[in-house]
Scaffold this active site. Structure first.
Site, mmCIF file in Angstrom:
data_model
loop_
_atom_site.group_PDB
_atom_site.id
_atom_site.type_symbol
_atom_site.label_atom_id
_atom_site.label_comp_id
_atom_site.label_asym_id
_atom_site.label_seq_id
_atom_site.Cartn_x
_atom_site.Cartn_y
_atom_site.Cartn_z
ATOM 1 N N ASN A 138 65.058 29.059 8.647
ATOM 2 C CA ASN A 138 64.839 28.229 9.827
ATOM 3 C C ASN A 138 65.773 27.012 9.757
ATOM 4 O OD1 ASN A 138 63.775 26.053 11.410
ATOM 5 N ND2 ASN A 138 61.887 27.201 11.656
ATOM 6 N N ASP A 193 66.084 24.517 12.038
ATOM 7 C CA ASP A 193 65.689 23.410 12.921
ATOM 8 C C ASP A 193 66.101 22.036 12.393
ATOM 9 O OD1 ASP A 193 64.369 25.311 14.417
ATOM 10 O OD2 ASP A 193 62.346 24.651 13.848
ATOM 11 N N HIS A 194 65.913 21.860 11.071
ATOM 12 C CA HIS A 194 66.058 20.491 10.571
ATOM 13 C C HIS A 194 67.502 20.092 10.304
ATOM 14 C CE1 HIS A 194 61.935 19.877 11.129
ATOM 15 N NE2 HIS A 194 61.623 20.930 10.398
ATOM 16 N N ARG A 232 71.300 10.873 15.280
ATOM 17 C CA ARG A 232 72.405 10.079 15.788
ATOM 18 C C ARG A 232 72.885 10.519 17.169
ATOM 19 N NH1 ARG A 232 75.438 6.956 11.964
ATOM 20 N NH2 ARG A 232 73.799 5.717 11.041
ATOM 21 N N HIS A 261 63.239 26.984 16.382
ATOM 22 C CA HIS A 261 62.119 26.638 17.264
ATOM 23 C C HIS A 261 62.640 25.724 18.375
ATOM 24 C CE1 HIS A 261 57.714 24.917 17.440
ATOM 25 N NE2 HIS A 261 58.135 25.343 18.613
ATOM 26 N N ARG A 286 61.613 23.478 20.881
ATOM 27 C CA ARG A 286 60.375 22.772 21.254
ATOM 28 C C ARG A 286 60.485 22.243 22.668
ATOM 29 N NH1 ARG A 286 56.959 21.541 16.581
ATOM 30 N NH2 ARG A 286 55.679 20.472 18.122
ATOM 31 N N ARG A 292 63.197 18.138 20.383
ATOM 32 C CA ARG A 292 63.426 17.098 19.373
ATOM 33 C C ARG A 292 64.466 17.493 18.337
ATOM 34 N NH1 ARG A 292 57.649 17.365 16.310
ATOM 35 N NH2 ARG A 292 56.939 16.983 18.415
ATOM 36 N N HIS A 293 64.701 18.797 18.180
ATOM 37 C CA HIS A 293 65.783 19.200 17.255
ATOM 38 C C HIS A 293 66.686 20.263 17.909
ATOM 39 C CE1 HIS A 293 62.544 21.976 16.239
ATOM 40 N NE2 HIS A 293 61.937 21.161 15.396
ATOM 41 N N GLU A 335 61.327 30.796 17.838
ATOM 42 C CA GLU A 335 59.940 30.315 17.851
ATOM 43 C C GLU A 335 59.733 29.568 19.151
ATOM 44 O OE1 GLU A 335 59.278 27.861 14.478
ATOM 45 O OE2 GLU A 335 59.435 29.510 13.073
ATOM 46 N N THR A 374 54.742 18.811 13.029
ATOM 47 C CA THR A 374 55.162 20.203 12.864
ATOM 48 C C THR A 374 54.037 21.082 13.375
ATOM 49 O OG1 THR A 374 56.001 21.844 11.280
ATOM 50 C CG2 THR A 374 54.318 20.343 10.466
ATOM 51 N N THR A 375 54.247 22.405 13.359
ATOM 52 C CA THR A 375 53.239 23.304 13.933
ATOM 53 C C THR A 375 51.959 23.262 13.087
ATOM 54 O OG1 THR A 375 55.096 24.667 14.570
ATOM 55 C CG2 THR A 375 52.911 25.630 14.838
ATOM 56 N N GLU A 402 52.714 36.528 12.161
ATOM 57 C CA GLU A 402 53.186 35.695 11.058
ATOM 58 C C GLU A 402 51.991 34.880 10.589
ATOM 59 O OE1 GLU A 402 57.037 33.874 11.299
ATOM 60 O OE2 GLU A 402 56.366 32.116 10.181
ATOM 61 N N HIS A 438 55.659 28.763 6.572
ATOM 62 C CA HIS A 438 55.329 27.349 6.766
ATOM 63 C C HIS A 438 55.034 26.680 5.431
ATOM 64 C CE1 HIS A 438 54.299 23.665 8.806
ATOM 65 N NE2 HIS A 438 54.758 24.218 9.908
ATOM 66 N N GLY A 439 55.840 25.666 5.128
ATOM 67 C CA GLY A 439 55.598 24.851 3.942
ATOM 68 C C GLY A 439 55.986 25.515 2.631
ATOM 69 N N GLY A 485 62.136 26.924 6.229
ATOM 70 C CA GLY A 485 63.126 26.014 6.781
ATOM 71 C C GLY A 485 63.196 24.650 6.133
ATOM 72 N N HIS A 486 62.160 23.842 6.330
ATOM 73 C CA HIS A 486 62.238 22.425 5.978
ATOM 74 C C HIS A 486 62.653 22.216 4.525
ATOM 75 C CE1 HIS A 486 60.537 18.460 4.834
ATOM 76 N NE2 HIS A 486 61.117 18.109 5.959
HETATM 77 N N1 PXP Z 1 57.170 29.881 10.692
HETATM 78 C C1 PXP Z 1 56.761 29.240 11.805
HETATM 79 C C2 PXP Z 1 56.048 30.031 12.843
HETATM 80 C C3 PXP Z 1 57.018 27.865 11.988
HETATM 81 O O1 PXP Z 1 56.599 27.246 13.104
HETATM 82 C C4 PXP Z 1 57.764 27.180 11.004
HETATM 83 C C5 PXP Z 1 58.138 25.744 11.211
HETATM 84 O O2 PXP Z 1 58.980 25.629 12.306
HETATM 85 C C6 PXP Z 1 58.174 27.889 9.863
HETATM 86 C C7 PXP Z 1 57.850 29.227 9.722
HETATM 87 C C8 PXP Z 1 58.979 27.252 8.784
HETATM 88 O O3 PXP Z 1 58.219 26.261 8.165
HETATM 89 P P1 PXP Z 1 58.918 25.261 7.156
HETATM 90 O O4 PXP Z 1 59.951 24.517 7.925
HETATM 91 O O5 PXP Z 1 57.780 24.393 6.685
HETATM 92 O O6 PXP Z 1 59.514 26.092 6.057
#
Ligand code: PXP
Length: 242
Positions: free
Chosen positions: A9, A11-12, A20, A45, A47, A51-52, A72, A102-103, A153, A192-193, A214-215
């Site tokens: 992912n 996104d970040h 910036r 994602h 959103r 935001r990203h 997403e 976050t979600t 998921e 996630h996480g 991702g994060h």
């Molecule tokens: N899966 C889904 C459905 C999510 O919404 C996210 C966060 O955007 C992730 C996975 C990835 O989570 P993380 O960024 O905490 O790894």
């Protein structure tokens, strides 16, 4: 055991860009690098508040990637139209609240059946593989199945935030949900996480076919580079699976 896919992912990378404004760093460049490092897919994602990830990022990702894009998205009319135009390989429907960081929590597929049903059907008919981001609970898996989603998921956020016996309890729920979901014909993903420290017990659940991360990977890239962070995650997943 079947190959466990890694969806990265990005996104970040866009979060840092948006700090910036402008064009740097480019999440599409990160996606190409992730591909070279062994990612099986790219997740982004879009959103509601942008935001990203931006609409232009989604267009470029759909055009330029050689690996599948997993979009997403919230189950809104706006995102539905964007998904039909971008035609990603997959779309993961997530709950979205404007004020959340976050979600938080999974989609209540069981209670939102009537709202979700037309969008799941329409995306599926367009050839997009739909997944629903849900908590590891049988009623949610049954609801996903009755909605006709081929994939769920499982939300690993509570597992990632817990420790000790509480984390073990949540891991047991995820393990049971993965087995139950597969038994009713769903393909099981999770995410996630997830981090280097907590990924292995999740990667070891045999029914899970894909992790979306991702994060942590983007954060770790600050210290060791994106290529090394993805390769290390891939290696940990493979060790857990062996
Ligand atoms: N899966 C889904 C459905 C999510 O919404 C996210 C966060 O955007 C992730 C996975 C990835 O989570 P993380 O960024 O905490 O790894």
């Amino acid at each position: 055991m079947t190959h466990l896919r890694l969806g990265v992912n990005i996104d970040h990378v866009a979060t840092v860009r948006e700090a910036r404004g402008g064009a740097y760093p480019d999440p599409v460049r990160a996606a190409r690098l992730a591909e070279a490092a062994g990612a099986d897919g790219i997740t982004a994602h879009l959103r509601e508040d942008r935001r990203h990830i931006s609409d232009d990022d989604i267009n470029r990702l759909s055009r330029e990637l050689n690996i599948p894009l997993n979009l997403e998205m919230a189950a809104t009319d706006e995102m539905h139209i964007i998904a039909l135009n971008a035609k990603p390989r997959a779309a993961c429907i997530v709950p979205e609240k404007r004020e959340e960081i976050t979600t938080e929590g999974g989609l209540d597929a069981a209670r939102q059946h009537n709202h979700l049903s037309p969008i799941v059907r329409s995306l599926g008919a367009a050839g997009i593989r739909v997944s629903l981001f849900v908590e590891p609970a049988r009623d949610q898996l049954d609801a996903a199945k009755s909605l006709g989603a081929p994939v769920v998921e499982l939300h690993t956020g509570a597992y990632a935030n817990a420790s000790g016996a509480e984390q073990d309890r949540i891991l047991a729920r995820l393990t049971e949900a993965a087995a139950y979901g597969e038994s009713i014909g769903l393909e099981i993903h999770a995410g996630h996480g997830l981090t280097f420290d907590n990924v292995k017990p999740i990667a070891a659940i045999p029914q899970i076919r894909e992790l979306n991360i991702g994060h942590f990977l983007v954060g770790e890239a600050i210290f060791i580079g994106l290529d090394a962070s993805i390769r290390r995650m891939r290696a940990l997943m493979d060790e857990a699976r062996a």
